[in-house]
Design an enzyme around this catalytic site. Sequence first.
Site, mmCIF file in Angstrom:
data_model
loop_
_atom_site.group_PDB
_atom_site.id
_atom_site.type_symbol
_atom_site.label_atom_id
_atom_site.label_comp_id
_atom_site.label_asym_id
_atom_site.label_seq_id
_atom_site.Cartn_x
_atom_site.Cartn_y
_atom_site.Cartn_z
ATOM 1 N N PRO A 51 0.782 -1.232 0.000
ATOM 2 C CA PRO A 51 0.000 0.000 0.000
ATOM 3 C C PRO A 51 0.817 1.286 0.000
ATOM 4 O O PRO A 51 1.856 1.368 0.655
ATOM 5 C CB PRO A 51 -0.823 -0.099 1.298
ATOM 6 C CG PRO A 51 -0.120 -1.111 2.134
ATOM 7 C CD PRO A 51 0.525 -2.060 1.169
ATOM 8 N N ASN A 52 0.316 2.234 -0.745
ATOM 9 C CA ASN A 52 0.843 3.599 -0.845
ATOM 10 C C ASN A 52 2.143 3.711 -1.643
ATOM 11 O O ASN A 52 2.632 4.817 -1.871
ATOM 12 C CB ASN A 52 1.027 4.239 0.551
ATOM 13 C CG ASN A 52 -0.276 4.308 1.316
ATOM 14 O OD1 ASN A 52 -1.243 4.849 0.803
ATOM 15 N ND2 ASN A 52 -0.331 3.730 2.497
ATOM 16 N N ARG A 97 13.492 4.181 12.237
ATOM 17 C CA ARG A 97 12.229 4.933 12.266
ATOM 18 C C ARG A 97 11.427 4.581 13.526
ATOM 19 O O ARG A 97 11.989 4.075 14.491
ATOM 20 C CB ARG A 97 11.461 4.643 10.970
ATOM 21 C CG ARG A 97 12.260 5.056 9.726
ATOM 22 C CD ARG A 97 11.484 4.835 8.452
ATOM 23 N NE ARG A 97 10.260 5.611 8.430
ATOM 24 C CZ ARG A 97 9.291 5.429 7.532
ATOM 25 N NH1 ARG A 97 9.434 4.516 6.579
ATOM 26 N NH2 ARG A 97 8.188 6.171 7.572
ATOM 27 N N HIS A 142 12.740 -2.869 1.871
ATOM 28 C CA HIS A 142 12.154 -1.578 2.212
ATOM 29 C C HIS A 142 13.054 -0.486 1.644
ATOM 30 O O HIS A 142 14.286 -0.639 1.638
ATOM 31 C CB HIS A 142 12.028 -1.400 3.726
ATOM 32 C CG HIS A 142 11.198 -2.479 4.337
ATOM 33 N ND1 HIS A 142 9.827 -2.484 4.274
ATOM 34 C CD2 HIS A 142 11.560 -3.628 4.975
ATOM 35 C CE1 HIS A 142 9.375 -3.579 4.846
ATOM 36 N NE2 HIS A 142 10.392 -4.294 5.288
ATOM 37 N N ARG A 186 4.843 11.066 -2.086
ATOM 38 C CA ARG A 186 4.574 10.658 -0.709
ATOM 39 C C ARG A 186 5.793 10.873 0.178
ATOM 40 O O ARG A 186 6.857 10.312 -0.096
ATOM 41 C CB ARG A 186 4.240 9.163 -0.752
ATOM 42 C CG ARG A 186 4.084 8.531 0.578
ATOM 43 C CD ARG A 186 4.092 7.013 0.462
ATOM 44 N NE ARG A 186 3.908 6.461 1.791
ATOM 45 C CZ ARG A 186 4.219 5.241 2.132
ATOM 46 N NH1 ARG A 186 4.733 4.408 1.244
ATOM 47 N NH2 ARG A 186 4.029 4.830 3.357
ATOM 48 N N TYR A 232 11.134 9.049 1.605
ATOM 49 C CA TYR A 232 11.246 8.122 0.473
ATOM 50 C C TYR A 232 11.906 8.740 -0.764
ATOM 51 O O TYR A 232 12.091 8.043 -1.759
ATOM 52 C CB TYR A 232 9.853 7.583 0.106
ATOM 53 C CG TYR A 232 9.200 6.835 1.254
ATOM 54 C CD1 TYR A 232 9.734 5.633 1.718
ATOM 55 C CD2 TYR A 232 8.076 7.339 1.906
ATOM 56 C CE1 TYR A 232 9.162 4.954 2.783
ATOM 57 C CE2 TYR A 232 7.497 6.655 2.971
ATOM 58 C CZ TYR A 232 8.046 5.473 3.404
ATOM 59 O OH TYR A 232 7.483 4.792 4.460
ATOM 60 N N GLU A 264 12.628 -9.807 1.486
ATOM 61 C CA GLU A 264 11.821 -8.672 1.959
ATOM 62 C C GLU A 264 12.653 -7.411 1.768
ATOM 63 O O GLU A 264 13.840 -7.394 2.122
ATOM 64 C CB GLU A 264 11.504 -8.869 3.453
ATOM 65 C CG GLU A 264 10.844 -7.658 4.102
ATOM 66 C CD GLU A 264 10.684 -7.822 5.623
ATOM 67 O OE1 GLU A 264 10.814 -8.958 6.151
ATOM 68 O OE2 GLU A 264 10.452 -6.788 6.284
ATOM 69 N N ASN A 289 8.015 -5.772 -1.072
ATOM 70 C CA ASN A 289 7.963 -4.621 -0.190
ATOM 71 C C ASN A 289 6.501 -4.519 0.234
ATOM 72 O O ASN A 289 5.678 -3.937 -0.478
ATOM 73 C CB ASN A 289 8.416 -3.338 -0.895
ATOM 74 C CG ASN A 289 8.432 -2.150 0.072
ATOM 75 O OD1 ASN A 289 7.946 -2.250 1.196
ATOM 76 N ND2 ASN A 289 8.992 -1.037 -0.364
ATOM 77 N N ALA A 309 3.188 -0.990 4.677
ATOM 78 C CA ALA A 309 2.614 -1.016 6.042
ATOM 79 C C ALA A 309 2.175 -2.421 6.460
ATOM 80 O O ALA A 309 2.202 -2.751 7.651
ATOM 81 C CB ALA A 309 1.442 -0.050 6.120
#
Length: 146
Positions: free
Chosen positions: A11-12, A108, A101, A19, A24, A99, A75, A78
């Site tokens: 998502p996103n 974070r 990111h 964003r 990012y 995985e 990725n 969320a």
Amino acid sequence: MNIKIQIINGPNLNLLGKREPEIYGHVTMEQIETKTKEHSSKKNIDVDFYQSNIEGEIVNKIQDVSEKVSGLIINAAAFTHTSVAILDALNTLTIPKIEIHLSNIYAREEFRHKSMISKSVNGVICGFGLNSYILAVDAIENILKK
Ligand code: DQA
């Protein structure tokens, strides 16, 4: 035979570029796809990009690619931090899985330090922006060549 890799984005991630650029950067998903494909094609690796904002669609995609590809890069955005459903779907696959990111999730908020899906993957790459995708392609290639 060419290596085939499925890349799944959660998502996103369709909003990259607009964003939270302070986290990012300004790179768009389209640019990530172009650069990753440029890198992969030099190695005869076919890469397919998929993005969804919907958890169930990501589960369906994981089930669908099943053994049709040689490796999977995810990725989960969320959903990384919440989704038992995505973990369970990943657990059904025996192919190499990485995985990734864009950001360093460990630098974070604390809720991002926990990944539900890491247990199911060969390795995790985070914090390298667009290069997280490229490094993951190389990681899958390395696993398959062993
Ligand atoms: C992300 C990190 C996640 O915590 C976040 O929810 C995202 C993007 C990353 O690529 O850095 O949407 O997966």
